[in-house]
Design a protein around this motif. Structure first.
Motif, PDB file in Angstrom:
ATOM      1  N   MET A  57       0.707  -1.303  -0.651  1.00 44.33           N
ATOM      2  CA  MET A  57       0.089   0.126  -0.203  1.00 44.33           C
ATOM      3  C   MET A  57       0.654   1.159   0.003  1.00 44.33           C
ATOM      4  N   SER A  58       0.575   2.253  -1.031  1.00 43.36           N
ATOM      5  CA  SER A  58       1.259   3.339  -0.929  1.00 43.36           C
ATOM      6  C   SER A  58       0.960   4.164   0.234  1.00 43.36           C
ATOM      7  N   ARG A  59       1.888   4.844   0.282  1.00 46.82           N
ATOM      8  CA  ARG A  59       2.055   6.457   1.819  1.00 46.82           C
ATOM      9  C   ARG A  59       0.877   6.709   1.893  1.00 46.82           C
ATOM     10  N   LYS A  60       0.646   7.255   0.309  1.00 53.31           N
ATOM     11  CA  LYS A  60      -0.630   8.342   0.216  1.00 53.31           C
ATOM     12  C   LYS A  60      -1.635   7.731   0.401  1.00 53.31           C
ATOM     13  N   LYS A  61      -1.658   6.378  -0.035  1.00 50.20           N
ATOM     14  CA  LYS A  61      -3.481   5.368   0.545  1.00 50.20           C
ATOM     15  C   LYS A  61      -4.118   5.813   1.933  1.00 50.20           C
ATOM     16  N   ARG A  62      -2.378   5.067   2.307  1.00 49.96           N
ATOM     17  CA  ARG A  62      -2.845   4.628   4.332  1.00 49.96           C
ATOM     18  C   ARG A  62      -2.450   6.345   4.666  1.00 49.96           C
TER      19      ARG A  62
END
Length: 168
Positions: A1-6
């Motif tokens: 999972m990408s940092r932005k999505k988290r």
């Protein structure tokens, strides 16, 4: 999972939690400051103090009657004022307690209404039927004014029609 999505998920969960806790607080506040609940609590507290004052007033009257009875029907007509002193003291104490409780309740309700409740309709003492009736009376006055203006205009129209018929 990408940092932005988290980060976005975290923000969504935070907002959901705040929304739920805020709704819970509003619900709890509405329960706690419900007019019926406050009316009940005030009735119990002030009623209890009032009952104590009445009880002490009756005790005072009984002591006074006893004092008068002794003064009238015993030899040498002794004046025994100490017989009523304790009853007077108890009554004055109860009365001042009742007044103090009533003032404390009044100012507590004022504080709740002015500082803790934002909506006028949620404030304690808000009388919805009275407010509705006042709004209806205002609408009725406006309606009556419009009817008067309508009648005046109709009279002018009828006069204008009568004048136009006379000219023709």
């Amino acid at each position: 999972m990408s940092r932005k999505k988290r980060k976005n998920e975290f923000i969504e969960q935070r907002d959901l939690l705040l929304e739920k806790s805020s709704a819970g607080w509003v619900s709890f506040r509405r329960f706690l400051f419900a007019p019926n609940l406050l009316t009940f609590v005030i009735s119990v507290v002030v009623g209890n103090a009032f009952g104590g004052a009445i009880k002490d007033l009756v005790s005072l009257l009984a002591s006074f009657i006893s004092f008068v009875w002794r003064w009238l029907f015993t030899q040498n007509h002794p004046m025994y004022f100490a017989a009523t002193q304790q009853a007077w003291s108890a009554f004055i104490t109860s009365f001042l307690t009742m007044i103090s409780i009533a003032l404390a309740v009044y100012y507590t309700i004022q504080f709740i209404n002015n500082k803790l409740i934002n909506s006028e309709s949620e404030k304690w003492g808000y009388d919805e039927p009275h407010e509705d009736m006042m709004a209806l009376q205002k609408l009725q006055r406006e309606n009556n004014d419009l009817i008067k203006k309508n009648n005046e205009l109709q009279e002018k129209v009828l006069q204008a029609l009568a004048e136009s018929k006379q000219k023709s």
